[in-house]
Design a protein around this motif. Structure first.
Motif, mmCIF file in Angstrom:
data_model
loop_
_atom_site.group_PDB
_atom_site.id
_atom_site.type_symbol
_atom_site.label_atom_id
_atom_site.label_comp_id
_atom_site.label_asym_id
_atom_site.label_seq_id
_atom_site.Cartn_x
_atom_site.Cartn_y
_atom_site.Cartn_z
ATOM 1 N N UNK A 173 0.814 -1.458 0.087
ATOM 2 C CA UNK A 173 0.121 0.095 0.026
ATOM 3 C C UNK A 173 0.812 1.250 -0.137
ATOM 4 N N UNK A 174 0.799 2.153 -0.971
ATOM 5 C CA UNK A 174 1.708 3.189 -1.031
ATOM 6 C C UNK A 174 0.952 4.834 -1.205
ATOM 7 N N UNK A 175 1.276 5.525 -0.175
ATOM 8 C CA UNK A 175 0.619 6.841 -0.041
ATOM 9 C C UNK A 175 1.397 7.664 -0.890
ATOM 10 N N UNK A 176 0.406 8.772 -1.594
ATOM 11 C CA UNK A 176 1.005 9.786 -2.226
ATOM 12 C C UNK A 176 0.092 11.050 -2.205
ATOM 13 N N UNK A 177 0.446 12.045 -2.991
ATOM 14 C CA UNK A 177 -0.382 13.118 -3.178
ATOM 15 C C UNK A 177 -0.729 13.375 -4.480
ATOM 16 N N UNK A 178 -1.834 13.358 -5.103
ATOM 17 C CA UNK A 178 -2.189 13.842 -6.539
ATOM 18 C C UNK A 178 -2.169 12.744 -7.232
ATOM 19 N N UNK A 179 -3.223 12.679 -8.257
ATOM 20 C CA UNK A 179 -3.534 11.559 -9.332
ATOM 21 C C UNK A 179 -2.174 11.234 -10.008
ATOM 22 N N UNK A 180 -1.588 12.166 -10.484
ATOM 23 C CA UNK A 180 -0.414 12.048 -11.241
ATOM 24 C C UNK A 180 0.594 11.240 -10.589
ATOM 25 N N UNK A 181 0.901 11.177 -9.221
ATOM 26 C CA UNK A 181 1.635 10.165 -8.622
ATOM 27 C C UNK A 181 1.136 8.777 -8.347
ATOM 28 N N UNK A 182 -0.460 8.946 -8.328
ATOM 29 C CA UNK A 182 -1.117 7.687 -8.153
ATOM 30 C C UNK A 182 -0.697 6.730 -9.460
ATOM 31 N N UNK A 193 -2.050 1.831 -4.760
ATOM 32 C CA UNK A 193 -1.639 3.716 -4.287
ATOM 33 C C UNK A 193 -2.985 4.158 -3.646
ATOM 34 N N UNK A 194 -2.685 5.064 -2.801
ATOM 35 C CA UNK A 194 -3.602 5.835 -2.076
ATOM 36 C C UNK A 194 -3.436 7.307 -2.211
ATOM 37 N N UNK A 195 -4.311 8.221 -2.742
ATOM 38 C CA UNK A 195 -3.952 9.505 -2.727
ATOM 39 C C UNK A 195 -4.609 10.020 -1.418
ATOM 40 N N UNK A 198 -7.446 12.519 -1.260
ATOM 41 C CA UNK A 198 -8.943 12.006 -1.346
ATOM 42 C C UNK A 198 -9.413 10.737 -0.790
ATOM 43 N N UNK A 199 -8.400 10.377 0.054
ATOM 44 C CA UNK A 199 -8.814 9.059 0.694
ATOM 45 C C UNK A 199 -8.155 8.970 2.082
ATOM 46 N N UNK A 200 -8.659 8.299 2.898
ATOM 47 C CA UNK A 200 -8.046 8.081 4.397
ATOM 48 C C UNK A 200 -7.196 6.815 4.371
ATOM 49 N N UNK A 201 -5.836 6.955 4.498
ATOM 50 C CA UNK A 201 -5.171 5.930 4.295
ATOM 51 C C UNK A 201 -5.185 4.887 5.533
ATOM 52 N N UNK A 202 -5.870 5.222 6.533
ATOM 53 C CA UNK A 202 -6.083 4.231 7.723
ATOM 54 C C UNK A 202 -7.359 3.245 7.279
ATOM 55 N N UNK A 203 -8.255 4.100 6.892
ATOM 56 C CA UNK A 203 -9.464 3.259 6.417
ATOM 57 C C UNK A 203 -9.185 2.342 5.300
ATOM 58 N N UNK A 204 -8.236 2.868 4.267
ATOM 59 C CA UNK A 204 -8.034 2.104 3.117
ATOM 60 C C UNK A 204 -7.162 0.701 3.587
ATOM 61 N N UNK A 205 -6.175 1.083 4.391
ATOM 62 C CA UNK A 205 -5.444 -0.059 5.212
ATOM 63 C C UNK A 205 -6.245 -1.001 5.895
ATOM 64 N N UNK A 206 -7.099 -0.829 6.625
ATOM 65 C CA UNK A 206 -7.867 -1.657 7.343
ATOM 66 C C UNK A 206 -8.870 -2.452 6.382
ATOM 67 N N UNK A 207 -9.249 -1.672 5.449
ATOM 68 C CA UNK A 207 -10.171 -2.718 4.465
ATOM 69 C C UNK A 207 -9.649 -3.413 3.627
ATOM 70 N N UNK A 208 -8.387 -3.085 3.138
ATOM 71 C CA UNK A 208 -7.704 -4.053 2.513
ATOM 72 C C UNK A 208 -6.921 -5.219 3.269
ATOM 73 N N UNK A 209 -6.874 -4.963 4.348
ATOM 74 C CA UNK A 209 -6.275 -6.211 5.063
ATOM 75 C C UNK A 209 -7.075 -6.919 6.230
ATOM 76 N N UNK A 210 -8.501 -6.643 6.009
ATOM 77 C CA UNK A 210 -9.797 -7.288 6.697
ATOM 78 C C UNK A 210 -9.600 -6.869 8.185
ATOM 79 N N UNK A 211 -9.016 -5.724 8.286
ATOM 80 C CA UNK A 211 -9.161 -5.150 10.017
ATOM 81 C C UNK A 211 -7.836 -5.481 10.540
ATOM 82 N N UNK A 212 -6.861 -6.168 9.836
ATOM 83 C CA UNK A 212 -5.503 -6.729 10.900
ATOM 84 C C UNK A 212 -4.636 -5.884 10.880
ATOM 85 N N UNK A 213 -4.516 -5.008 9.877
ATOM 86 C CA UNK A 213 -3.355 -4.007 9.659
ATOM 87 C C UNK A 213 -2.252 -4.500 8.943
#
Length: 329
Positions: A173-182, A193-195, A198-213
């Motif tokens: 999971x990689x964070x960045x700023x802006x759609x160009x970097x996505x 990738x997570x902009x 536009x998105x909360x990286x914590x929420x995305x991380x928890x969702x992708x890992x089924x809440x485990x981190x």
């Protein structure tokens, strides 16, 4: 015969304007040194911190820069394994790479296994690639299927680190700023990738890992993201705080780490992981082997003439750059 060369010197810390072009005397070559005609110099975030005074330089006046690529012009009489005309890179713990030529201890010089590799790519790879090397391989045994989070993933270190972790089989999971970097992250194999605008990286991380981190958080932003980064880690997870672009983090209470899941935390620096010449040589060998195999691609979007290092610093510190930043000698 004059040994004068052009170099950028810092006589006092401050803004980019303190970088002054001077003619300096190149010392006589030592028996265990090689003289390198530099062709490309890597610019790294630590350079801006040393120039500004946020981190202390060993002494003033001082040069800047730790890594460069070029061609050997002279070889000390006790040096073996390196010859005039070799294309090389080096990482030397004394700042001073922002220069036309440099004398470097031979043990800190690595002969490129692919002598056709251009110096821009080689310089763009070395310092940031060595950082990615120790982050990916020296801190924790990354196993296939592990989830990891990389902040500032489209930056010079981040882009190489994401590729290295993916090569090891991790889900990145990689964070960045802006759609160009996505789009850059997608192009370089970052599966998630997570902009963060536009998105909360914590929420995305928890969702992708089924809440485990994730098993490891590679935290290079600092103050703005650190608290959420702790919440992204799974039980017994590792937080690697290796940068603080938004400001350093507050002191951490040990009980807080316990309550977050018996977390581990480290504040590493490349200077410790390549302090021994053997470690530097090992890291460089593994790095350039992966480049040669195609597992790592080095992106150099930003090239500046050596004398315009101040502009490079401004662009790097403002987040305008992606991939590696290079000075052309």
């Amino acid at each position: 015969m004059s040994n004068l060369i052009g170099a950028l010197i810092v006589e006092r810390t401050g803004g980019p304007e303190v970088l002054q072009w001077q003619q300096i005397e190149l010392p006589e070559l030592g028996d265990n040194e090689v003289q390198i005609r530099q062709e490309a110099v890597g610019v790294d975030f630590i350079d801006t911190q040393l120039r500004s005074g946020l981190l202390a330089l060993p002494k003033l006046p001082s040069g800047l820069g730790f890594a460069a690529a070029g061609v050997i012009e002279k070889v000390g009489k006790s040096v073996t394994g390196l010859t005039e005309g070799d294309k090389v890179v080096y990482h030397f713990l004394t700042p001073g790479a922002y220069a036309e030529k440099r004398n470097v201890p031979a043990e800190r010089v690595f002969k490129l296994p692919d002598q056709s590799l251009d110096s821009i790519t080689a310089a763009g790879a070395l310092f940031r690639g060595l950082t990615a090397w120790y982050l990916a391989t020296r801190l924790k045994d990354i196993k296939s299927g592990d989830w990891v989070l990389v902040h500032a993933a489209a930056g010079g270190v981040g882009l190489i680190l994401c590729q290295w972790l993916s090569h090891l089989g991790a889900n990145v999971i990689g964070t960045c700023v802006g759609q160009e970097k996505v789009q850059i992250l997608k192009e370089y194999g970052c599966a998630h990738p997570v902009d963060i605008e536009k998105a909360d990286f914590l929420e995305v991380t928890k969702k992708l890992t089924d809440g485990k981190g994730v098993s490891v958080v590679f935290e290079s932003i600092g103050k703005e993201t650190f608290e959420k980064s702790l919440d992204c880690a799974q039980r017994f997870g590792l937080i690697v705080s290796f940068g603080w672009a938004s400001g350093d983090v507050a002191p951490i209470d040990l009980a807080y780490l316990r309550n977050k899941g018996s977390l581990f935390i480290t504040r590493p620096t490349i200077s410790h992981y390549v302090a021994e010449a053997a470690d530097f040589q090992r890291g460089a060998s593994e790095l350039f082997a992966l480049i040669k195999s195609g597992a790592l691609r080095i992106r150099v979007d930003h090239q500046y003439p050596l004398k315009e290092a101040g502009t490079a610093h401004e662009d790097l510190a403002s987040g305008k750059t992606s991939g590696s930043v290079i000075l052309i000698v």
